[in-house]
Scaffold this motif. Sequence first.
Motif, PDB file in Angstrom:
ATOM      1  N   ARG A 194      48.773  45.273  34.724  1.00  0.00           N
ATOM      2  CA  ARG A 194      48.259  44.775  33.935  1.00  0.00           C
ATOM      3  C   ARG A 194      48.573  44.893  32.254  1.00  0.00           C
ATOM      4  N   LEU A 195      49.566  44.103  31.644  1.00  0.00           N
ATOM      5  CA  LEU A 195      49.533  44.923  30.677  1.00  0.00           C
ATOM      6  C   LEU A 195      48.820  43.263  29.175  1.00  0.00           C
ATOM      7  N   ALA A 196      48.439  43.208  28.233  1.00  0.00           N
ATOM      8  CA  ALA A 196      47.415  42.311  27.483  1.00  0.00           C
ATOM      9  C   ALA A 196      46.970  42.826  26.193  1.00  0.00           C
ATOM     10  N   SER A 197      47.736  42.130  25.133  1.00  0.00           N
ATOM     11  CA  SER A 197      46.969  41.801  24.026  1.00  0.00           C
ATOM     12  C   SER A 197      45.599  41.530  23.872  1.00  0.00           C
ATOM     13  N   VAL A 198      44.691  42.239  22.720  1.00  0.00           N
ATOM     14  CA  VAL A 198      43.186  41.438  22.568  1.00  0.00           C
ATOM     15  C   VAL A 198      42.925  41.556  21.226  1.00  0.00           C
ATOM     16  N   PHE A 199      42.421  40.288  21.281  1.00  0.00           N
ATOM     17  CA  PHE A 199      41.550  40.193  20.584  1.00  0.00           C
ATOM     18  C   PHE A 199      39.895  40.468  20.020  1.00  0.00           C
ATOM     19  N   ASP A 200      39.040  40.887  19.269  1.00  0.00           N
ATOM     20  CA  ASP A 200      38.088  41.187  18.945  1.00  0.00           C
ATOM     21  C   ASP A 200      37.067  41.033  17.984  1.00  0.00           C
ATOM     22  N   VAL A 260      45.638  47.825  29.096  1.00  0.00           N
ATOM     23  CA  VAL A 260      46.019  47.605  30.167  1.00  0.00           C
ATOM     24  C   VAL A 260      45.990  48.266  31.273  1.00  0.00           C
ATOM     25  N   ALA A 261      45.975  47.780  33.206  1.00  0.00           N
ATOM     26  CA  ALA A 261      44.677  48.308  34.183  1.00  0.00           C
ATOM     27  C   ALA A 261      45.641  48.143  35.109  1.00  0.00           C
ATOM     28  N   LEU A 262      45.281  49.358  36.050  1.00  0.00           N
ATOM     29  CA  LEU A 262      46.001  48.567  37.469  1.00  0.00           C
ATOM     30  C   LEU A 262      44.826  48.718  38.749  1.00  0.00           C
ATOM     31  N   GLY A 263      45.124  47.914  39.773  1.00  0.00           N
ATOM     32  CA  GLY A 263      43.758  47.201  40.309  1.00  0.00           C
ATOM     33  C   GLY A 263      44.420  46.991  41.523  1.00  0.00           C
ATOM     34  N   VAL A 264      43.292  46.757  42.461  1.00  0.00           N
ATOM     35  CA  VAL A 264      43.798  46.319  44.146  1.00  0.00           C
ATOM     36  C   VAL A 264      43.039  44.953  44.193  1.00  0.00           C
ATOM     37  N   MET A 265      43.894  44.040  44.465  1.00  0.00           N
ATOM     38  CA  MET A 265      43.664  42.516  44.855  1.00  0.00           C
ATOM     39  C   MET A 265      43.473  42.009  46.131  1.00  0.00           C
ATOM     40  N   ARG A 266      43.101  40.924  46.435  1.00  0.00           N
ATOM     41  CA  ARG A 266      43.448  39.868  47.507  1.00  0.00           C
ATOM     42  C   ARG A 266      43.073  38.816  47.211  1.00  0.00           C
ATOM     43  N   ARG A 267      42.952  37.646  48.111  1.00  0.00           N
ATOM     44  CA  ARG A 267      43.189  36.430  47.958  1.00  0.00           C
ATOM     45  C   ARG A 267      41.857  36.406  47.246  1.00  0.00           C
ATOM     46  N   ARG A 268      40.961  36.312  47.316  1.00  0.00           N
ATOM     47  CA  ARG A 268      39.723  36.193  46.603  1.00  0.00           C
ATOM     48  C   ARG A 268      39.032  37.471  45.926  1.00  0.00           C
ATOM     49  N   PHE A 269      39.683  37.993  45.331  1.00  0.00           N
ATOM     50  CA  PHE A 269      38.572  39.249  45.002  1.00  0.00           C
ATOM     51  C   PHE A 269      39.896  40.250  44.710  1.00  0.00           C
ATOM     52  N   ARG A 270      38.799  40.872  43.329  1.00  0.00           N
ATOM     53  CA  ARG A 270      39.998  42.019  42.711  1.00  0.00           C
ATOM     54  C   ARG A 270      38.500  43.766  42.019  1.00  0.00           C
ATOM     55  N   VAL A 271      39.788  44.307  41.557  1.00  0.00           N
ATOM     56  CA  VAL A 271      39.060  45.142  40.917  1.00  0.00           C
ATOM     57  C   VAL A 271      40.214  46.098  40.361  1.00  0.00           C
ATOM     58  N   GLU A 272      39.775  45.867  38.492  1.00  0.00           N
ATOM     59  CA  GLU A 272      40.366  46.736  38.459  1.00  0.00           C
ATOM     60  C   GLU A 272      39.978  47.787  36.933  1.00  0.00           C
TER      61      GLU A 272
END
Length: 368
Positions: A204-210, A223-235
């Motif tokens: 995932r690539l994203a822009s952030v407003f803080d 930027v984030a790397l992760g693993v995912m299933r239909r009902r669960f994600r970890v990044e």
Amino acid sequence: MPALPLALALVAAFAPAGLDLEWQAPEGCPPAAEVAAATSKLLGRPLDPGGPAERVRARARVVREPRGFRLDLELQSPAGSERRSLRDRRCQVLADAAAEIVATAVDPSLAAGVPPALPPESDGTWPEEPAPSDINQSTLQSASAPAPPPAPAPAPAAAPAPVAADDPLAAPLAAHARADDPLDGPTPPPAPAPPPDPWRASLRLASVFDQGSLSGPTGGFAVALGVMRRRFRVELGAAGLAPRETRPDPTLAAGARLSLWTATLRACGVAGIRPRLELVGCGGLEAGALLGAGLGVEGARTRAQPWFAVVVGPELAVPLTRGVAVTLGADAVVPVVRPLFVLDGVGPVFRANPAAFRAVLGVQLRIP
């Protein structure tokens, strides 16, 4: 006179005999004295041991069973020996029955109203039918009454009249009967198996407003790397916020330039609202460094303060294709440690806020 010897014989046969009573019962049952008193009351006189030839010996033993009590009674009288077994849920009922049986053995003229003997069971278990709650005259009479004759068997149902072969209604009726028979209908198809839910990788690539992490609103990237299933994600992700300057006194040049660099580990649960819309709830921990560089003073240096925060918030994901989705999230950031920057000769320049808000807009690649 032949009637006189017969009368004397009957008197001798029904003359009250003596009694030798032995009573054994568990705790909670009537004692032997109470059974003897009940027997004496039925006889209408005190118990008399009597002579050996006319003495009645009664040996009664009551044992506790899972569903009540059992009475085993042995009688030895001038008329012969007899054994009886009775069962009831209450021990008092068995004690009263024993008194009646013993009193009848002592005085045969009391034979009316004594319950018949029940055959003992070899295994000591209760019969399947519920045991009677009491022993009374009506029960004895119903038990001894002959069974009523069986009802006549119902007449067999008449077979349906045959339908003539040339009847024009015969074929439609037969076809209708076959169509309504559920056994002749088509077998319904089996339920479809649930779709597979394999593990997938994500980038995932994203822009952030803080607003709140630094001295004012700022932007950044993530930027984030992760693993995912239909009902669960970890990044596992990394983010950086653009520098922001702050001055304790706007009329002075002394101040600091602040920037934030973090790494985040978060877990998310996914609820599919629609086929093309996912509602995601995430929570995680953020660690990094808040950098501060002095401005407008001699010998200014850049210092790094540790940054630890809890990050929670919802996210909407719109899958465009199987491998691409657009995400929009809103996070609340609560620092566990609030860094403080101080300039020599000026004093405190910046202290982290108790909470901050972030909006994150990104594109997520899902592999495969």
